[in-house]
Design a protein around this motif. Structure first.
Motif, PDB file in Angstrom:
ATOM      1  N   GLU A   1       3.601  16.403  36.007  1.00 34.09           N
ATOM      2  CA  GLU A   1       3.887  14.983  36.182  1.00 34.09           C
ATOM      3  C   GLU A   1       3.834  14.140  34.914  1.00 34.09           C
ATOM      4  O   GLU A   1       4.218  12.977  34.950  1.00 34.09           O
ATOM      5  CB  GLU A   1       2.913  14.395  37.217  1.00 34.09           C
ATOM      6  CG  GLU A   1       3.055  15.026  38.594  1.00 34.09           C
ATOM      7  CD  GLU A   1       1.993  14.552  39.577  1.00 34.09           C
ATOM      8  OE1 GLU A   1       1.143  13.722  39.175  1.00 34.09           O
ATOM      9  OE2 GLU A   1       2.007  15.012  40.732  1.00 34.09           O
TER      10      GLU A   1
ATOM     11  N   ARG B   1       3.960   8.783  35.947  1.00 36.35           N
ATOM     12  CA  ARG B   1       3.961  10.167  36.425  1.00 36.35           C
ATOM     13  C   ARG B   1       5.373  10.538  36.852  1.00 36.35           C
ATOM     14  O   ARG B   1       6.026   9.794  37.585  1.00 36.35           O
ATOM     15  CB  ARG B   1       2.987  10.364  37.597  1.00 36.35           C
ATOM     16  CG  ARG B   1       1.540  10.121  37.225  1.00 36.35           C
ATOM     17  CD  ARG B   1       0.585  10.442  38.349  1.00 36.35           C
ATOM     18  NE  ARG B   1      -0.758   9.973  38.052  1.00 36.35           N
ATOM     19  CZ  ARG B   1      -1.796  10.077  38.880  1.00 36.35           C
ATOM     20  NH1 ARG B   1      -1.622  10.637  40.080  1.00 36.35           N
ATOM     21  NH2 ARG B   1      -2.990   9.622  38.530  1.00 36.35           N
TER      22      ARG B   1
ATOM     23  N   GLU C   1       7.362  12.218  39.145  1.00 35.90           N
ATOM     24  CA  GLU C   1       7.339  12.819  40.471  1.00 35.90           C
ATOM     25  C   GLU C   1       8.423  12.173  41.323  1.00 35.90           C
ATOM     26  O   GLU C   1       9.048  11.198  40.926  1.00 35.90           O
ATOM     27  CB  GLU C   1       5.957  12.667  41.117  1.00 35.90           C
ATOM     28  CG  GLU C   1       5.414  11.252  41.135  1.00 35.90           C
ATOM     29  CD  GLU C   1       3.979  11.205  41.627  1.00 35.90           C
ATOM     30  OE1 GLU C   1       3.480  12.227  42.129  1.00 35.90           O
ATOM     31  OE2 GLU C   1       3.350  10.144  41.519  1.00 35.90           O
TER      32      GLU C   1
ATOM     33  N   GLN D   1       8.843   7.720  46.172  1.00 32.67           N
ATOM     34  CA  GLN D   1       8.818   7.445  47.606  1.00 32.67           C
ATOM     35  C   GLN D   1       7.929   6.233  47.813  1.00 32.67           C
ATOM     36  O   GLN D   1       7.363   5.700  46.858  1.00 32.67           O
ATOM     37  CB  GLN D   1       8.291   8.658  48.385  1.00 32.67           C
ATOM     38  CG  GLN D   1       6.962   9.201  47.879  1.00 32.67           C
ATOM     39  CD  GLN D   1       6.597  10.524  48.519  1.00 32.67           C
ATOM     40  OE1 GLN D   1       6.412  10.599  49.718  1.00 32.67           O
ATOM     41  NE2 GLN D   1       6.514  11.562  47.706  1.00 32.67           N
TER      42      GLN D   1
ATOM     43  N   ARG E   1       4.703   5.431  45.829  1.00 25.82           N
ATOM     44  CA  ARG E   1       4.544   6.491  44.826  1.00 25.82           C
ATOM     45  C   ARG E   1       5.750   6.418  43.893  1.00 25.82           C
ATOM     46  O   ARG E   1       6.847   6.828  44.260  1.00 25.82           O
ATOM     47  CB  ARG E   1       4.462   7.852  45.520  1.00 25.82           C
ATOM     48  CG  ARG E   1       3.952   8.986  44.648  1.00 25.82           C
ATOM     49  CD  ARG E   1       3.903  10.274  45.461  1.00 25.82           C
ATOM     50  NE  ARG E   1       3.302  11.349  44.719  1.00 25.82           N
ATOM     51  CZ  ARG E   1       2.063  11.791  44.894  1.00 25.82           C
ATOM     52  NH1 ARG E   1       1.307  11.218  45.798  1.00 25.82           N
ATOM     53  NH2 ARG E   1       1.572  12.786  44.186  1.00 25.82           N
ATOM     54  N   TYR E   2       5.541   5.897  42.702  1.00 29.98           N
ATOM     55  CA  TYR E   2       6.638   5.649  41.776  1.00 29.98           C
ATOM     56  C   TYR E   2       6.357   6.322  40.435  1.00 29.98           C
ATOM     57  O   TYR E   2       5.243   6.732  40.136  1.00 29.98           O
ATOM     58  CB  TYR E   2       6.840   4.139  41.587  1.00 29.98           C
ATOM     59  CG  TYR E   2       7.016   3.412  42.896  1.00 29.98           C
ATOM     60  CD1 TYR E   2       8.203   3.534  43.609  1.00 29.98           C
ATOM     61  CD2 TYR E   2       6.003   2.627  43.434  1.00 29.98           C
ATOM     62  CE1 TYR E   2       8.373   2.881  44.833  1.00 29.98           C
ATOM     63  CE2 TYR E   2       6.163   1.977  44.655  1.00 29.98           C
ATOM     64  CZ  TYR E   2       7.348   2.107  45.348  1.00 29.98           C
ATOM     65  OH  TYR E   2       7.504   1.462  46.547  1.00 29.98           O
ATOM     66  N   ARG E   3       7.384   6.390  39.599  1.00 28.67           N
ATOM     67  CA  ARG E   3       7.218   7.019  38.281  1.00 28.67           C
ATOM     68  C   ARG E   3       6.518   6.080  37.305  1.00 28.67           C
ATOM     69  O   ARG E   3       5.780   6.541  36.441  1.00 28.67           O
ATOM     70  CB  ARG E   3       8.585   7.462  37.758  1.00 28.67           C
ATOM     71  CG  ARG E   3       9.124   8.642  38.558  1.00 28.67           C
ATOM     72  CD  ARG E   3      10.524   9.034  38.162  1.00 28.67           C
ATOM     73  NE  ARG E   3      10.928  10.232  38.898  1.00 28.67           N
ATOM     74  CZ  ARG E   3      12.150  10.756  38.877  1.00 28.67           C
ATOM     75  NH1 ARG E   3      13.102  10.174  38.151  1.00 28.67           N
ATOM     76  NH2 ARG E   3      12.433  11.835  39.570  1.00 28.67           N
TER      77      ARG E   3
ATOM     78  N   PHE F   1       3.941   3.090  37.956  1.00 27.92           N
ATOM     79  CA  PHE F   1       3.221   2.305  38.958  1.00 27.92           C
ATOM     80  C   PHE F   1       2.031   1.657  38.271  1.00 27.92           C
ATOM     81  O   PHE F   1       1.838   1.788  37.053  1.00 27.92           O
ATOM     82  CB  PHE F   1       2.811   3.169  40.160  1.00 27.92           C
ATOM     83  CG  PHE F   1       1.930   4.348  39.825  1.00 27.92           C
ATOM     84  CD1 PHE F   1       0.568   4.317  40.083  1.00 27.92           C
ATOM     85  CD2 PHE F   1       2.467   5.510  39.272  1.00 27.92           C
ATOM     86  CE1 PHE F   1      -0.240   5.399  39.791  1.00 27.92           C
ATOM     87  CE2 PHE F   1       1.662   6.610  38.985  1.00 27.92           C
ATOM     88  CZ  PHE F   1       0.302   6.550  39.238  1.00 27.92           C
TER      89      PHE F   1
ATOM     90  N   GLN G   1      -2.180   0.458  38.285  1.00 26.49           N
ATOM     91  CA  GLN G   1      -3.513   0.755  38.802  1.00 26.49           C
ATOM     92  C   GLN G   1      -4.516  -0.314  38.399  1.00 26.49           C
ATOM     93  O   GLN G   1      -4.388  -0.941  37.340  1.00 26.49           O
ATOM     94  CB  GLN G   1      -4.011   2.107  38.273  1.00 26.49           C
ATOM     95  CG  GLN G   1      -3.396   3.309  38.946  1.00 26.49           C
ATOM     96  CD  GLN G   1      -4.063   4.615  38.539  1.00 26.49           C
ATOM     97  OE1 GLN G   1      -4.756   4.687  37.518  1.00 26.49           O
ATOM     98  NE2 GLN G   1      -3.856   5.653  39.329  1.00 26.49           N
TER      99      GLN G   1
ATOM    100  N   GLN H   1       1.590   8.413  52.178  1.00 21.36           N
ATOM    101  CA  GLN H   1       0.772   8.016  51.029  1.00 21.36           C
ATOM    102  C   GLN H   1      -0.383   7.145  51.506  1.00 21.36           C
ATOM    103  O   GLN H   1      -0.431   5.951  51.272  1.00 21.36           O
ATOM    104  CB  GLN H   1       1.650   7.282  49.998  1.00 21.36           C
ATOM    105  CG  GLN H   1       2.855   8.074  49.545  1.00 21.36           C
ATOM    106  CD  GLN H   1       2.493   9.437  49.005  1.00 21.36           C
ATOM    107  OE1 GLN H   1       1.487   9.598  48.324  1.00 21.36           O
ATOM    108  NE2 GLN H   1       3.288  10.439  49.326  1.00 21.36           N
TER     109      GLN H   1
ATOM    110  N   GLY I   1      -4.249   1.974  43.600  1.00 22.93           N
ATOM    111  CA  GLY I   1      -2.820   1.790  43.378  1.00 22.93           C
ATOM    112  C   GLY I   1      -2.397   0.395  43.792  1.00 22.93           C
ATOM    113  O   GLY I   1      -2.514   0.029  44.966  1.00 22.93           O
TER     114      GLY I   1
ATOM    115  N   ARG J   1       0.446   0.081  46.491  1.00 27.55           N
ATOM    116  CA  ARG J   1      -0.024   0.371  47.846  1.00 27.55           C
ATOM    117  C   ARG J   1      -0.891  -0.772  48.382  1.00 27.55           C
ATOM    118  O   ARG J   1      -0.783  -1.157  49.542  1.00 27.55           O
ATOM    119  CB  ARG J   1      -0.804   1.677  47.855  1.00 27.55           C
ATOM    120  CG  ARG J   1       0.032   2.882  47.471  1.00 27.55           C
ATOM    121  CD  ARG J   1      -0.751   4.168  47.570  1.00 27.55           C
ATOM    122  NE  ARG J   1      -0.014   5.269  46.949  1.00 27.55           N
ATOM    123  CZ  ARG J   1      -0.442   6.517  46.907  1.00 27.55           C
ATOM    124  NH1 ARG J   1      -1.600   6.843  47.442  1.00 27.55           N
ATOM    125  NH2 ARG J   1       0.285   7.452  46.311  1.00 27.55           N
TER     126      ARG J   1
END
Length: 432
Positions: free
Chosen positions: A69, A117, A119, A122, A125-127, A129, A131, A282, A311, A314
């Protein structure tokens, strides 16, 4: 003929946050910063780029993040391998070691920002993101573990989130994990024909992660595996009992999940996750735990540490589901003008209002009065200040209330008194 430039779009999984949406991000970040300040946490900002070896050593070479990732590349200037941070903790610890932060006193620190990351994108869940990362560095004992969990419980209450559940586990010490690892490998070897490709690859490198499988066909096998909790010695059990006792004292409900291992190699003793059913697959909103060996692993003197990451995408998704979040006004006052003299005077008036601490938009350009009023109303401003030839001649401004009922909806105010009148009006409590 000149080449036609093809319109570009954002990279898949790396999303623009437009002004209408960024207002919600701003509100959430402001709440989060107030919450962190109330527990004594201070901001620590680290670079987006770090040496790749920081993550391979700190996170673990056989973790999903390192294996699949990370966004890594070779620096063309010196040939070094660099990586865009896939998480915050390794960089926060590197900064702590490099600048000797915890050798005078322990540190409570946080960071908010983007991580990367590679991946499959979805929901949640992102490339790229974002935190919220919180670290308590130099603290030992179950009390600080529970403080972090109680902090999070308070944040959920502040945001009005009621359907987030706490799961906890203990990963014990390195020796206890080694004994469990050997027993687990022996157990899993009996199921090699059932393991998927990820399971076979991890069997001898990271067998704990085999138990973290999402493959329904492997759940029975995972449920029957040796439990790490059964390999814990007196000290690890005492630490875990201390965590549970303090959570019980605080009235925080939890579930012990013996298969909760987290995805990074640096964890030991307490690990925890807050999970929900409202985000589809997720479902983890926040995860963290203790990582007492990482500071020494990255070149520092041995010191305990514990932390967590949330996240933001989220969390924002949860916070806005079914909620009405009022849009943030663009300004307090919108200044409208007509004619050359009005435009020149309007610029000076806008600066005077800003000097008084007001947020002001000065209309740019010279469309019709009607268009300017529509734009003023759309801005969310409480007041429109209108400057035309009549107002300039009288050294006055027309003040129009846009959001509240007033005895006189629009009135003329001397320019010398304009700031005081607006501030007095804004300080009044809005009627119900």
């Amino acid at each position: 003929m000149a080449d036609t430039f093809q319109k570009l779009s954002a990279i898949r999984g790396m999303n623009d946050i437009l002004p209408g949406d960024s207002a919600q991000w701003d509100k959430l970040e402001a709440l989060v910063r107030d919450w962190l300040r109330s527990y004594g946490y201070r901001s620590l900002r680290t670079p987006v780029l770090e040496h790749t070896r920081l993550f391979t050593r700190g996170i673990g070479e056989v973790t999903d993040i390192v294996e699949k990732e990370m966004y890594s590349f070779t620096d063309s200037l010196n040939g070094e391998s660099l990586t865009m941070r896939p998480e915050f903790t390794a960089g926060m610890v590197r900064a702590t070691v490099e600048h000797n932060l915890i050798y005078e006193r322990p540190q409570r620190v946080f960071a908010i920002g983007p991580v990367f990351r590679h991946e499959r994108p979805q929901r949640g869940r992102y490339r790229q993101f974002h935190q919220i990362d919180v670290e308590a560095l130099g603290f030992a004992g179950p009390d600080i573990d529970v403080e972090l969990i109680l902090m999070l419980a308070r944040l959920w209450r502040t945001l009005g989130l009621t359907d987030i559940r706490l799961e906890i586990n203990s990963l014990g010490s390195a020796d206890e994990r080694l004994a469990h690892r050997q027993a687990l490998i022996t157990y899993l070897e009996g199921f090699q024909d059932q393991l998927d490709e990820d399971g076979k690859r991890r069997l001898y490198t990271n067998p704990l992660r085999v138990l973290d499988t999402k493959n329904p066909a492997l759940q029975t096998m995972a449920d029957g595996a040796p439990r790490l909790l059964d390999f814990l010695g007196p000290e690890s059990l005492a630490h875990f009992d201390g965590v549970k006792q303090r959570l019980d004292d605080a009235g925080v409900a939890y579930r012990i999940n013996p298969r909760l291992v987290r995805g990074l190699d640096y964890y030991n003793l307490t690990v925890f996750e807050w999970v929900t059913d409202r985000l589809g697959a997720q479902g983890t909103v926040c995860g963290g735990g203790r990582y007492d060996g990482l500071i020494q692993l990255l070149g520092g003197k041995p010191a305990p540490a514990v932390g967590f990451a949330i996240g933001m995408e989220r969390l924002l998704d949860l916070w806005t589901q079914g909620a009405t979040i009022e849009p943030t006004p663009e300004c307090d006052v919108y200044v409208i003008h007509q004619g050359e003299a009005g435009a020149r005077r309007a610029a000076a008036v806008a600066e005077t209002l800003r000097d008084a601490g007001l947020d002001v938009i000065l209309h740019a350009g010279s469309p019709s009065f009607k268009s300017q009023m529509k734009r003023a109303d759309a801005s969310g401003a409480e007041f429109a200040v209108i400057l035309g030839d009549d107002e300039i001649a009288a050294d006055e401004a027309s003040l129009k209330a846009l959001r509240r009922e007033a005895a006189v909806n629009q009135r003329r105010v001397p320019l010398a008194a304009l700031v005081d009148v607006i501030i007095a009006e804004l300080s009044q409590t809005d009627p119900d």
